[in-house]
Design a protein around this motif. Structure first.
Motif, PDB file in Angstrom:
ATOM      1  N   UNK A   1     -27.534  19.753  19.124  1.00 60.74           N
ATOM      2  CA  UNK A   1     -27.617  18.448  18.459  1.00 60.74           C
ATOM      3  C   UNK A   1     -28.990  17.823  18.693  1.00 60.74           C
ATOM      4  N   UNK A   2     -29.479  17.911  19.916  1.00 59.52           N
ATOM      5  CA  UNK A   2     -30.784  17.329  20.235  1.00 59.52           C
ATOM      6  C   UNK A   2     -31.906  18.039  19.477  1.00 59.52           C
ATOM      7  N   UNK A   3     -31.859  19.365  19.435  1.00 60.74           N
ATOM      8  CA  UNK A   3     -32.888  20.127  18.725  1.00 60.74           C
ATOM      9  C   UNK A   3     -32.836  19.828  17.228  1.00 60.74           C
TER      10      UNK A   3
ATOM     11  N   UNK B   1     -25.080  12.348  20.925  1.00 60.51           N
ATOM     12  CA  UNK B   1     -24.894  11.990  19.515  1.00 60.51           C
ATOM     13  C   UNK B   1     -25.422  10.584  19.250  1.00 60.51           C
ATOM     14  N   UNK B   2     -25.179   9.681  20.184  1.00 59.00           N
ATOM     15  CA  UNK B   2     -25.658   8.303  20.019  1.00 59.00           C
ATOM     16  C   UNK B   2     -27.187   8.257  19.987  1.00 59.00           C
ATOM     17  N   UNK B   3     -27.812   9.079  20.818  1.00 57.22           N
ATOM     18  CA  UNK B   3     -29.274   9.124  20.845  1.00 57.22           C
ATOM     19  C   UNK B   3     -29.837   9.731  19.560  1.00 57.22           C
ATOM     20  N   UNK B   4     -29.053  10.588  18.924  1.00 60.41           N
ATOM     21  CA  UNK B   4     -29.519  11.303  17.728  1.00 60.41           C
ATOM     22  C   UNK B   4     -28.934  10.735  16.442  1.00 60.41           C
ATOM     23  N   UNK B   5     -28.363   9.557  16.497  1.00 59.53           N
ATOM     24  CA  UNK B   5     -27.597   9.021  15.374  1.00 59.53           C
ATOM     25  C   UNK B   5     -28.419   8.857  14.102  1.00 59.53           C
ATOM     26  N   UNK B   6     -29.728   8.673  14.212  1.00 59.80           N
ATOM     27  CA  UNK B   6     -30.553   8.476  13.019  1.00 59.80           C
ATOM     28  C   UNK B   6     -30.593   9.713  12.127  1.00 59.80           C
ATOM     29  N   UNK B   7     -30.248  10.870  12.684  1.00 57.85           N
ATOM     30  CA  UNK B   7     -30.255  12.104  11.897  1.00 57.85           C
ATOM     31  C   UNK B   7     -28.845  12.546  11.531  1.00 57.85           C
TER      32      UNK B   7
ATOM     33  N   UNK C   1     -13.265  15.295  29.844  1.00 58.97           N
ATOM     34  CA  UNK C   1     -13.689  13.910  29.619  1.00 58.97           C
ATOM     35  C   UNK C   1     -15.185  13.745  29.882  1.00 58.97           C
ATOM     36  N   UNK C   2     -15.666  14.327  30.965  1.00 57.66           N
ATOM     37  CA  UNK C   2     -17.099  14.248  31.275  1.00 57.66           C
ATOM     38  C   UNK C   2     -17.923  14.913  30.176  1.00 57.66           C
ATOM     39  N   UNK C   3     -17.468  16.072  29.726  1.00 60.79           N
ATOM     40  CA  UNK C   3     -18.176  16.770  28.654  1.00 60.79           C
ATOM     41  C   UNK C   3     -18.216  15.932  27.382  1.00 60.79           C
ATOM     42  N   UNK C   4     -17.084  15.321  27.059  1.00 59.75           N
ATOM     43  CA  UNK C   4     -17.036  14.484  25.869  1.00 59.75           C
ATOM     44  C   UNK C   4     -17.991  13.307  25.954  1.00 59.75           C
ATOM     45  N   UNK C   5     -18.091  12.708  27.128  1.00 58.75           N
ATOM     46  CA  UNK C   5     -19.001  11.573  27.311  1.00 58.75           C
ATOM     47  C   UNK C   5     -20.459  12.010  27.206  1.00 58.75           C
TER      48      UNK C   5
END
Length: 414
Positions: free
Chosen positions: A253-255, A333-339, A323-327
């Motif tokens: 997701x980040x890439x 995803x929140x950091x990459x929301x613009x894409x 739960x930790x993985x989901x967070x």
């Protein structure tokens, strides 16, 4: 192939023989071939075709034809060398010239034999695979150049000065469109700063417009970035349901975001242009893939921090890990929301998760304060603190830890 018999003689001798169904090649030689051109291979699902990318399954199908009908002896020596301990790619390099010579002979023979061309096309997997044959041959022929492209991508990623990056890009003097597309595909796979590279390319072009960049010599750079962005979606699609490999999913997701940001923030993309529609399609695909994991974060957090309804009190480590993985995924995803196109769903999940954590962690802390010697209560509180650190911030987690330590200290002091 009989000794002394040319590839075209062997094909001609087959005459009107029945066409054999395409079958998989030898896994050892196939793996060596794929490793040799790895820098330009992409895995499915493929939603959009790009000029420098070769689908892995297509390459494998073409190789099975090459191995069986074009270069059987070379393939045999390749397998023997690997069996003797040679590194697969190095062993492939020793036979690549012979393979290319045999391919040239076959393709030359096809010029005067339509039936031979038809049979070969069937054997390599059909017209769609045939359309990629020239790209596969060029990838083999230019393998040393692709190695240079990968090293170039790594080196250019270390440059901080945009002007120096632009100078480096000008040193790419390849004019053959197929080779240039392959070069860019290999290079982009190794660059760590796609935005800086794209900004430098746009300056060299002399403008940011979609039409100007798409008609320039740096169009393959954009196409390669789109191809690699699509590959990140393929990595996510390969994991059914909620992601099994969270680290891989987060990196993908980040890439994807960094590649898409490099294009969208620097090139003025027209919504109805080819690139504009491709970008919209890719955004839709990755957003669709992320919807279910995003929806499951809040329920997963709640389930992991609640006391079981039946049986003895316990903390399920698998539920806590989920739960930790989901967070972690939610924060990426929140950091990459613009894409992405998940704003409403993301905001809902972010809010619900925050509210649930506040209630559950407060409850876990109060319960622990009442009985600090209970190891299960401490384990649940510790899990909640870790989740709070991811969802909120380290400062909030530190406040919770101090409260936990204070409860333990009171017990120790009697």
């Amino acid at each position: 192939m009989q000794k002394g018999q040319s590839p075209q003689d062997q094909q001609a001798a087959a005459g009107k023989a029945n066409v054999r169904p395409t079958r998989a090649g030898n896994p050892v030689s196939e793996a060596a071939f794929l490793a040799a051109i790895e820098s330009v291979l992409v895995s499915g699902p493929i939603y959009y075709e790009f000029p420098g990318a070769i689908e892995r399954d297509v390459a494998a199908s073409i190789w099975s034809w090459i191995e069986r009908d074009v270069a059987e002896e070379a393939s045999q020596r390749l397998r023997e060398a690997i069996a003797s301990g040679s590194e697969p790619v190095a062993a492939f390099d020793l036979v690549i010239t012979e393979i290319l010579d045999n391919l040239k002979a076959i393709l030359d023979a096809e010029q005067d034999d339509i039936e031979l061309e038809r049979r070969n096309t069937i054997q390599m997997g059909g017209d769609e695979h045939r359309a990629k044959l020239a790209l596969v041959i060029m990838a083999m022929r230019r393998r040393p150049l692709l190695q240079q492209a990968a090293a170039f991508g790594t080196s250019i990623g270390k440059l901080q000065d945009e002007a120096i990056v632009a100078t480096a890009l000008q040193n790419i003097t390849i004019t053959n469109p197929i080779t240039r597309a392959l070069w860019m595909q290999a290079m982009v796979g190794h660059i760590s700063n796609p935005s800086r590279v794209m900004a430098a390319a746009v300056k060299l072009v002399g403008g940011k417009s979609d039409s100007l960049v798409s008609s320039s010599e740096y169009a393959p750079l954009v196409q390669a970035m789109l191809s690699h962005a699509q590959s990140q979606i393929s990595l996510l699609a390969a994991q059914p349901g909620v992601f099994n490999d969270l680290d891989l999913a987060c990196r993908a997701v980040d890439r994807y975001h960094r590649l898409m940001r490099a294009i969208n923030n620097i090139v003025e993309i027209e919504r109805k242009s080819e690139w504009g529609m491709t970008i919209a399609g890719l955004i839709g695909r990755i957003s669709e893939r992320l919807e279910r994991p995003i929806r499951e974060v809040s329920p997963s957090v709640t389930q992991s921090l609640r006391r079981p309804r039946d049986g003895a009190d316990r903390v399920d480590p698998d539920e806590v890990l989920a739960a930790l993985n989901g967070l972690y995924l939610l924060t990426v995803v929140r950091r990459c929301r613009d894409s992405l196109a998940v704003n409403a769903l993301l905001d809902q999940a972010w809010t619900e998760t925050g509210q649930a954590l506040e209630v559950l962690v407060t409850r876990a802390l109060d319960t622990f304060r009442a009985n600090p010697v209970d190891s299960v209560l401490r384990e649940r509180l510790e899990a909640g603190i870790k989740m709070a650190e991811i969802r909120f911030n380290p400062e909030y987690a530190d406040i919770l830890r101090k409260a936990r330590d204070g409860a333990e200290k009171r017990i120790a002091q009697g």
